[in-house]
Design a protein around this motif. Sequence first.
Motif, PDB file in Angstrom:
ATOM      1  N   ASP A  52      24.298  29.524 -10.819  1.00  0.00           N
ATOM      2  CA  ASP A  52      24.477  29.057  -9.449  1.00  0.00           C
ATOM      3  C   ASP A  52      24.649  27.543  -9.398  1.00  0.00           C
ATOM      4  OD1 ASP A  52      24.531  30.121  -6.693  1.00  0.00           O
ATOM      5  OD2 ASP A  52      22.890  28.705  -6.389  1.00  0.00           O
ATOM      6  N   MET A  97      27.998  36.072 -10.177  1.00  0.00           N
ATOM      7  CA  MET A  97      27.778  37.023  -9.081  1.00  0.00           C
ATOM      8  C   MET A  97      26.863  38.184  -9.481  1.00  0.00           C
ATOM      9  SD  MET A  97      31.448  37.180  -7.092  1.00  0.00           S
ATOM     10  CE  MET A  97      32.182  35.655  -6.456  1.00  0.00           C
ATOM     11  N   ARG A  98      25.898  37.891 -10.352  1.00  0.00           N
ATOM     12  CA  ARG A  98      25.006  38.951 -10.817  1.00  0.00           C
ATOM     13  C   ARG A  98      23.847  39.199  -9.858  1.00  0.00           C
ATOM     14  NH1 ARG A  98      21.504  38.836 -16.407  1.00  0.00           N
ATOM     15  NH2 ARG A  98      20.468  37.117 -15.300  1.00  0.00           N
ATOM     16  N   SER A 100      22.771  37.839  -6.043  1.00  0.00           N
ATOM     17  CA  SER A 100      23.052  36.985  -4.891  1.00  0.00           C
ATOM     18  C   SER A 100      21.787  36.343  -4.324  1.00  0.00           C
ATOM     19  CB  SER A 100      23.771  37.779  -3.796  1.00  0.00           C
ATOM     20  OG  SER A 100      22.961  38.842  -3.336  1.00  0.00           O
ATOM     21  N   GLN A 103      21.563  33.378  -6.486  1.00  0.00           N
ATOM     22  CA  GLN A 103      22.828  32.668  -6.598  1.00  0.00           C
ATOM     23  C   GLN A 103      23.468  32.476  -5.205  1.00  0.00           C
ATOM     24  OE1 GLN A 103      25.572  34.223  -9.489  1.00  0.00           O
ATOM     25  NE2 GLN A 103      24.011  34.616 -11.006  1.00  0.00           N
ATOM     26  N   THR A 106      27.052  31.283  -5.328  1.00  0.00           N
ATOM     27  CA  THR A 106      27.991  32.333  -5.720  1.00  0.00           C
ATOM     28  C   THR A 106      28.323  33.214  -4.522  1.00  0.00           C
ATOM     29  OG1 THR A 106      27.051  32.323  -7.942  1.00  0.00           O
ATOM     30  CG2 THR A 106      28.385  34.212  -7.355  1.00  0.00           C
ATOM     31  N   LEU A 107      27.312  33.515  -3.715  1.00  0.00           N
ATOM     32  CA  LEU A 107      27.553  34.324  -2.517  1.00  0.00           C
ATOM     33  C   LEU A 107      28.462  33.567  -1.543  1.00  0.00           C
ATOM     34  CD1 LEU A 107      27.003  36.923  -0.988  1.00  0.00           C
ATOM     35  CD2 LEU A 107      24.931  35.856  -0.048  1.00  0.00           C
ATOM     36  N   TYR A 110      31.962  33.833  -2.879  1.00  0.00           N
ATOM     37  CA  TYR A 110      32.468  35.174  -2.613  1.00  0.00           C
ATOM     38  C   TYR A 110      32.912  35.286  -1.160  1.00  0.00           C
ATOM     39  CZ  TYR A 110      32.315  40.315  -2.230  1.00  0.00           C
ATOM     40  OH  TYR A 110      32.615  41.642  -1.998  1.00  0.00           O
ATOM     41  N   VAL A 135      38.348  39.292  -7.580  1.00  0.00           N
ATOM     42  CA  VAL A 135      37.168  38.857  -8.341  1.00  0.00           C
ATOM     43  C   VAL A 135      37.095  39.590  -9.674  1.00  0.00           C
ATOM     44  CG1 VAL A 135      34.643  38.858  -8.395  1.00  0.00           C
ATOM     45  CG2 VAL A 135      35.845  38.151  -6.327  1.00  0.00           C
TER      46      VAL A 135
END
Length: 215
Positions: A52, A97-98, A100, A103, A106-107, A110, A135
């Motif tokens: 992240d 993106m493992r 959220s 992270q 990352t969210l 997305y 993605v």
Amino acid sequence: MEAVLTEAVALLDEAGDSALTFRALAARLGGGVGSIYWYVASKDELLDRATDHVVGQLLSDVQERTNGDDPVDDLRVLALMMFDAIVARPWLGAYFMRNSLLQPNTLRLYDLLGQQVLRLELTPRQSFHAVSAVVGFTVGTAADLGQEPPQEILDGRVGREEYLARFADMWRALDPDEYPYVHQIADEFAHHDDADQFRAGLDLLLAGLRQQAGR
């Protein structure tokens, strides 16, 4: 936490996730192993937070590049920047993106991808499938390229061109009636550029999205 994540990313960049141990990290920070547990509870959490941390910078960069008139073009820019970031850091693809919850950046990234698709006025299902496809293709291809090359290439005994030429020569020697496709593309394979191959695949995917959106 900032110092912990900065040094964790440095260790990951240098030698991958196997090099990231609490002992190695504590040594770089000049403290004891116990001090790391003030910030993270496990190596898995550390990997998610390090991911992240990297994506936070990527997010900052991409937000300046998504103000165009064409949402598909903006989506392409986002995908290319994601691809470059993961190729540059081979460890990143496995944790991208493992989780959220750990992270948030990352969210946000997305969701930023999804915001471009929302501009196409597709159905929720079409939008979900579109972002998932972009993605999945981007992260999967970048992670595949980030795999360690064969030992003989690492050792310098064989160059990439020579290595690929071996397979191309093997394909040319096959019966063209039994293997017509590999016969046709052998020359392309022998001299292909991985990044160019990714861009071509991405453009095919986005052309389908553009057609679905009636653009």
